[in-house]
Motif scaffolding. Structure first.
Motif, PDB file in Angstrom:
ATOM      1  N   GLY A 245       0.814  -1.214   0.000  1.00 10.70           N
ATOM      2  CA  GLY A 245       0.000   0.000   0.000  1.00 10.70           C
ATOM      3  C   GLY A 245       0.845   1.259   0.000  1.00 10.70           C
ATOM      4  N   HIS A 246       2.099   1.115   0.415  1.00 12.39           N
ATOM      5  CA  HIS A 246       2.978   2.277   0.503  1.00 12.39           C
ATOM      6  C   HIS A 246       4.137   2.202  -0.498  1.00 12.39           C
ATOM      7  CE1 HIS A 246       0.481   3.535   3.775  1.00 12.39           C
ATOM      8  NE2 HIS A 246       0.503   2.278   4.152  1.00 12.39           N
ATOM      9  N   CYS A 256       0.154  10.698   1.610  1.00 13.26           N
ATOM     10  CA  CYS A 256      -0.372   9.475   2.232  1.00 13.26           C
ATOM     11  C   CYS A 256      -0.246   9.591   3.752  1.00 13.26           C
ATOM     12  CB  CYS A 256       0.417   8.284   1.715  1.00 13.26           C
ATOM     13  SG  CYS A 256      -0.058   6.701   2.428  1.00 13.26           S
ATOM     14  N   CYS A 258       1.192   7.675   5.619  1.00 17.15           N
ATOM     15  CA  CYS A 258       2.525   7.231   6.061  1.00 17.15           C
ATOM     16  C   CYS A 258       3.547   8.352   5.966  1.00 17.15           C
ATOM     17  CB  CYS A 258       2.987   6.025   5.247  1.00 17.15           C
ATOM     18  SG  CYS A 258       3.533   6.445   3.579  1.00 17.15           S
ATOM     19  N   CYS A 263       1.465   7.036  -2.775  1.00 16.57           N
ATOM     20  CA  CYS A 263       1.452   5.601  -2.463  1.00 16.57           C
ATOM     21  C   CYS A 263       0.270   4.924  -3.158  1.00 16.57           C
ATOM     22  CB  CYS A 263       1.280   5.381  -0.966  1.00 16.57           C
ATOM     23  SG  CYS A 263       2.682   5.905   0.012  1.00 16.57           S
TER      24      CYS A 263
HETATM   25 ZN   LIG Z   1       1.912   5.564   2.191  1.00 19.32          ZN
END
Ligand SMILES: [Zn+2]
Length: 388
Positions: A245-246, A256, A258, A263
């Motif tokens: 997902g990243h 994102c 994160c 991402c």
């Molecule tokens: Zn991410």
């Protein structure tokens, strides 16, 4: 120490065998070799140890008619039946779901509540502990017979510290969820992330059965993958394996959660797809509505899901070429979309090594949004078997 790691490897191989027996029922040694990816010799040696320990028994009863050729069917191996059950706890971004099952994963009781789990780690675990007690009571299982709890959290767990990766779950800062839940319920708790548990569920009970090399991808409000390699879950050196997902999907994409930009999750999560579609189809559009319009062949929905599938397929193509899995199982709520799964197939074919793509099936998951709960139960059953 070599001796130490050999013992660890044997332990994980024994777990793979008991997990296969727990999910697929009685099997021959040849079935177990196919399902685990281990050699016949290794499987025979592991089964002998399990027979000596009383954890498995030999039987001629498969439960279903034997489908082999002529001649005497092979002697089967089955888990020794022991009393007791386990609980599975699935903590999602918006819900907590708890089930209590027997040791063959037959669900005896299930309870659920909606909650905003991300910002409130401790409060969420308080609610989860209450739900375990409620499900145990509804199942009619005495406390002494609840053996183990499997816990799913929607973020990677650092294997070194047993703590949640706080960059994606800010309200769980410094929390060790297995330890915290164990303190609340007074039982051993084993924890893993949602994509890993989805992979375990689909591998043992669902669309990933019968293959030793499997890539499970969860497409929902979050995006992640679980890798089963050689019949066993691969968590990576620190527990981050499968965090696709990243992985970068668009150079100039959105910020994102994160901290990175562009991402895969920012391109294909349910939140992103609904945000794209609501201006055209109405602010009330929700996930169920989106899936219903996809099933009806709505061209706007299909076009957006196809674009998302191509994007996801391009990222999965890299994984497919690197790991050469036999099957990609698409799970999570979006795994039910035929357009999305078909578009992932196209993306994998376009960007993966041609032979790696040709030898890899792409299928919808069997459990959809319930894969994490089934995986939590499967993990708890397998760990409870080791303590028996
Ligand atoms: Zn991410």
């Amino acid at each position: 120490m070599p001796g130490h790691s050999l013992a660890q490897l044997r332990g994980s191989n024994l777990r793979a065998i008991t997990a296969l027996l727990g999910s697929a029922g009685p099997q021959s040694r040849a079935d177990l070799a196919r399902g685990s990816g281990l050699s016949r010799t290794t499987v025979s040696s592991l089964v002998s140890e399990l027979l000596d320990n009383g954890l498995v028994v030999e039987t001629e009863d498969r439960g279903t008619p034997y489908k082999g050729g002529s001649g005497r069917p092979p002697l089967l191996v089955a888990l020794a039946l022991r009393p007791g059950g386990v609980a599975g706890v699935d903590i999602g971004h918006r819900h907590i779901r708890v089930a209590v099952s027997d040791r063959s994963a037959r669900i005896l009781a299930e309870v659920e509540t909606q909650t905003d789990a991300d910002p409130h780690g401790n409060a969420t675990l308080d609610i989860a502990a209450d739900l375990v007690e409620r499900a145990r009571t509804e199942a009619g299982l005495p406390l002494s017979e609840l053996l183990m709890v499997g816990l799913c959290v929607p973020a990677p767990i650092d294997r070194r510290s047993a703590r949640v990766d706080q960059s994606v779950l800010p309200g769980w800062h410094e929390l060790a969820p297995a330890e915290e839940l164990s303190r609340r319920v007074g039982l051993p708790v084993v924890v893993d992330n949602d994509a890993n548990l989805g992979a375990i569920a689909e591998h043992q009970h669902g669309a990933g059965r019968g293959t030793a090399d499997l890539l499970y991808v969860k497409l929902a409000s979050g995006v992640g993958a679980g890798l089963v390699l050689g019949g066993r879950l691969h968590r990576g050196s620190t527990g981050l394996a499968g965090e696709i997902g990243h992985v970068l999907a668009r150079e100039d994409g959105d910020l994102c959660r994160c901290g990175s930009r562009g991402c895969l999750e920012t391109e294909v999560s349910t939140r992103h797809l609904l945000a794209l579609l609501r201006p055209k189809l109405g602010a009330a559009l929700d996930l169920l509505g989106l899936l219903a319009l996809d099933a009806d062949g709505d061209p706007t929905v299909r076009s957006v899901l196809t674009g998302a599938g191509h994007t996801a397929g391009r990222v999965l193509a890299g994984v497919c070429t690197t790991l050469n899995p036999a099957r990609i199982v698409v799970g999570g709520s979006l795994g039910a979309s035929p357009s999305l799964v078909a578009a992932i197939r196209v993306g994998v074919d376009r960007y993966a090594h041609p032979e790696a793509a040709a030898s890899c099936e792409v299928v919808s998951g069997r459990f959809g949004g319930r894969a994490e709960l089934m995986g939590s139960l499967a993990l708890a059953i397998s760990r409870a078997g080791e303590l028996a």
